[in-house]
Design a protein around this motif. Sequence first.
Motif, PDB file in Angstrom:
ATOM      1  N   ASP A   1     -14.168 -12.046  32.774  1.00 20.89           N
ATOM      2  CA  ASP A   1     -13.317 -12.876  33.031  1.00 20.89           C
ATOM      3  C   ASP A   1     -11.873 -12.567  32.155  1.00 20.89           C
ATOM      4  O   ASP A   1     -10.923 -13.190  32.377  1.00 20.89           O
ATOM      5  CB  ASP A   1     -13.723 -14.437  32.191  1.00 20.89           C
ATOM      6  CG  ASP A   1     -14.704 -15.138  33.004  1.00 20.89           C
ATOM      7  OD1 ASP A   1     -14.833 -14.668  34.205  1.00 20.89           O
ATOM      8  OD2 ASP A   1     -15.648 -15.781  32.540  1.00 20.89           O
ATOM      9  N   ARG A   2     -12.087 -11.802  31.068  1.00 21.56           N
ATOM     10  CA  ARG A   2     -11.077 -11.264  30.442  1.00 21.56           C
ATOM     11  C   ARG A   2     -10.191 -10.066  31.151  1.00 21.56           C
ATOM     12  O   ARG A   2      -9.545  -9.200  30.534  1.00 21.56           O
ATOM     13  CB  ARG A   2     -11.542 -10.665  28.942  1.00 21.56           C
ATOM     14  CG  ARG A   2     -11.759 -12.023  28.098  1.00 21.56           C
ATOM     15  CD  ARG A   2     -12.246 -11.582  26.566  1.00 21.56           C
ATOM     16  NE  ARG A   2     -12.910 -12.356  25.996  1.00 21.56           N
ATOM     17  CZ  ARG A   2     -12.201 -13.222  25.049  1.00 21.56           C
ATOM     18  NH1 ARG A   2     -10.837 -13.012  24.904  1.00 21.56           N
ATOM     19  NH2 ARG A   2     -12.699 -14.246  24.367  1.00 21.56           N
ATOM     20  N   ARG A   3     -10.659  -9.750  32.337  1.00 19.42           N
ATOM     21  CA  ARG A   3     -10.278  -8.435  32.893  1.00 19.42           C
ATOM     22  C   ARG A   3     -10.489  -7.216  32.407  1.00 19.42           C
ATOM     23  O   ARG A   3      -9.875  -6.155  32.611  1.00 19.42           O
ATOM     24  CB  ARG A   3      -8.653  -8.492  33.237  1.00 19.42           C
ATOM     25  CG  ARG A   3      -8.160  -9.839  33.531  1.00 19.42           C
ATOM     26  CD  ARG A   3      -8.662 -10.362  34.910  1.00 19.42           C
ATOM     27  NE  ARG A   3      -8.466  -9.461  36.227  1.00 19.42           N
ATOM     28  CZ  ARG A   3      -8.911  -9.385  37.381  1.00 19.42           C
ATOM     29  NH1 ARG A   3      -9.981 -10.479  37.758  1.00 19.42           N
ATOM     30  NH2 ARG A   3      -8.478  -8.601  38.185  1.00 19.42           N
ATOM     31  N   GLN A   4     -11.664  -7.131  31.706  1.00 21.94           N
ATOM     32  CA  GLN A   4     -12.181  -6.032  31.196  1.00 21.94           C
ATOM     33  C   GLN A   4     -13.282  -5.462  32.270  1.00 21.94           C
ATOM     34  O   GLN A   4     -14.086  -6.027  32.829  1.00 21.94           O
ATOM     35  CB  GLN A   4     -12.785  -6.078  29.915  1.00 21.94           C
ATOM     36  CG  GLN A   4     -11.685  -6.637  28.902  1.00 21.94           C
ATOM     37  CD  GLN A   4     -10.485  -5.663  28.822  1.00 21.94           C
ATOM     38  OE1 GLN A   4     -10.564  -4.382  28.648  1.00 21.94           O
ATOM     39  NE2 GLN A   4      -9.255  -6.301  28.366  1.00 21.94           N
ATOM     40  N   PRO A   5     -13.554  -3.944  32.173  1.00 22.22           N
ATOM     41  CA  PRO A   5     -14.445  -3.452  32.762  1.00 22.22           C
ATOM     42  C   PRO A   5     -15.965  -4.101  32.205  1.00 22.22           C
ATOM     43  O   PRO A   5     -15.974  -4.381  31.298  1.00 22.22           O
ATOM     44  CB  PRO A   5     -14.381  -1.707  32.606  1.00 22.22           C
ATOM     45  CG  PRO A   5     -12.933  -1.712  31.864  1.00 22.22           C
ATOM     46  CD  PRO A   5     -12.817  -2.891  31.248  1.00 22.22           C
TER      47      PRO A   5
END
Length: 423
Positions: A361-365
Motif C-alpha cells: 500500500d506504500r508503493r514499496q516492493p
Amino acid sequence: MALTDITRTAVEKAIEEYDRLGRDAFLKRYGFQRARRYLLVHHGGHYDSKAIAGAAHGHLPGQRPLKAREFSGGAQHVARVLRGLGFEVMDDHQPDQPGHQDQPEHVGPAVGPEQADLPQDTLSRDELVRRITRLAVNRASGRPALYKPITLLWAMGRARRGEPRLLPWTRTEEALAELLRRHGMRGERPRPDYPVASLCRDRLWTLPDHPDGVPSAHGDATVRRWFAEHQPRGGLADPVYDVLRHSAVTRLAVIDALLDTFFDDLDAAPLLADVGLDEAEATDPTAGEGHGPEQWLVTAAEYERGCRLLEEREAAVHGERVARVAHRHRRSRAARYLVLARSGGRCENPRCTGQPDDVTDRRQPILEVDHVVDLALGGRDHPSQMVALCPNCHAVKTRGSTRDTLRELLLKVALERHTGAGR
C-alpha cells in the motif's frame, strides 16, 4: 588526475570524514586553508568546498587526494563541479545572493545562534547516537525513568515529518503530558518540565529565548514555577533536529539505541505508534512525506555510517544482554532499512524465479528481510548476514527441502552485497 572525475559518493565520503574529524583536523590532514569564499552546503552544514573536493578525489578507486596547488577553488572550477553533482555551493562574499543568510563562524553541520557553544563533535551522527544512549536519567526505582526517552521520541517523530523545530511551551506541555500519562510505564508523572530542563543541560534541547536561565531539573516547585512564568518556546537543538530530520539511518539507529537502553523489558510499540515512529518507519522512513520509493535508497557513505552505528550497538549489547535481545527478537530497524535500501527493491537471491510485480500500500516492493543465520543461533543483526527476499524465496529458505544449500549461498550473497554497498 582530474577534478571532474570526482563523484557525488566520493564527495559524501569526504563530508562524512569532515564531520568525524572536525574542521581544523580535516584541513590539516589534507593541507588546505579555510575557504575564502565558496562553501558547500549539505544537510544544513557548511564545508570548505576546495578541501572537500580535494579529499573527495582520494575516495575514488585507485586515486589519491588532490593538493591545494593542483586545482583552483573558484567559481569556474570547484564550485562548478560540485554544483554539477547536485550540491549547493554558497558564495560567502555575496550576502544579497537569493537564499543567503549570514552564517556563524563555525563551519560544519549547522549550529543555531542559541547553540553556538555546542561542541562540534556532538554534531556527527556517531556521537549523536552515543550522547543520546548515555543520557543521565533517574534510576530511583532501579530502572531508568522514561521522561527523557519519551520526550526525545516525540521530538524525533516531529522531525521526521518536517514539523517546526520550535514550539510554544503550551503545545509542548500538552503533548508531552499526555504521552507521559499514557506511556509512563515506570510511574512517570505528567511533568514535561523535568525532561525538557534536563535535555537542555544535555545540549540536545534548546530554549532560544533563555540560553542561560534554564533551571536545574531537580526539586519540584522551582522547575514548575520557572516554566509556568516564562512559557519558553523550544525544541531539539538545531543540529540535532537537522540530523534526525534528514538522515533516516541515523534516526533509526537512535530509535534502536533508545529501545535497547531504556525499554529493554517493556513493549514500546504503542508509544512508537503514537509519535509516528512505528514499525513502518524501518521499511519506508519517508512515508507520508511526499517522496517516491527511490528517495530512501542510501548512498555508499550513508550505508557505511549506518553499519558503523550497528557495530557499535553490537559491541554494547553482549553477554546476558545479547541473549535477552536475541530471545525477544528486538531486531534493529536501521539494519532492516539498510538491507532494503541495498537491495534496490529486488530479491537478493540470485536463483529467484520471479518476484511479485505487485507492491505494498506504500508503493514499496514486496520484500522480507531475513537473518540468514537466526539471531537465537548466534547470527548477527547486521547487513553482512541479512538479505532481502521475496516471499517465495523466503519460504524456500525457511522450510524448503533445499534450505541448507540456499542458506549457504545467501550467506555469501549477503557479504558480497554488503561489501559492494559501501563502495
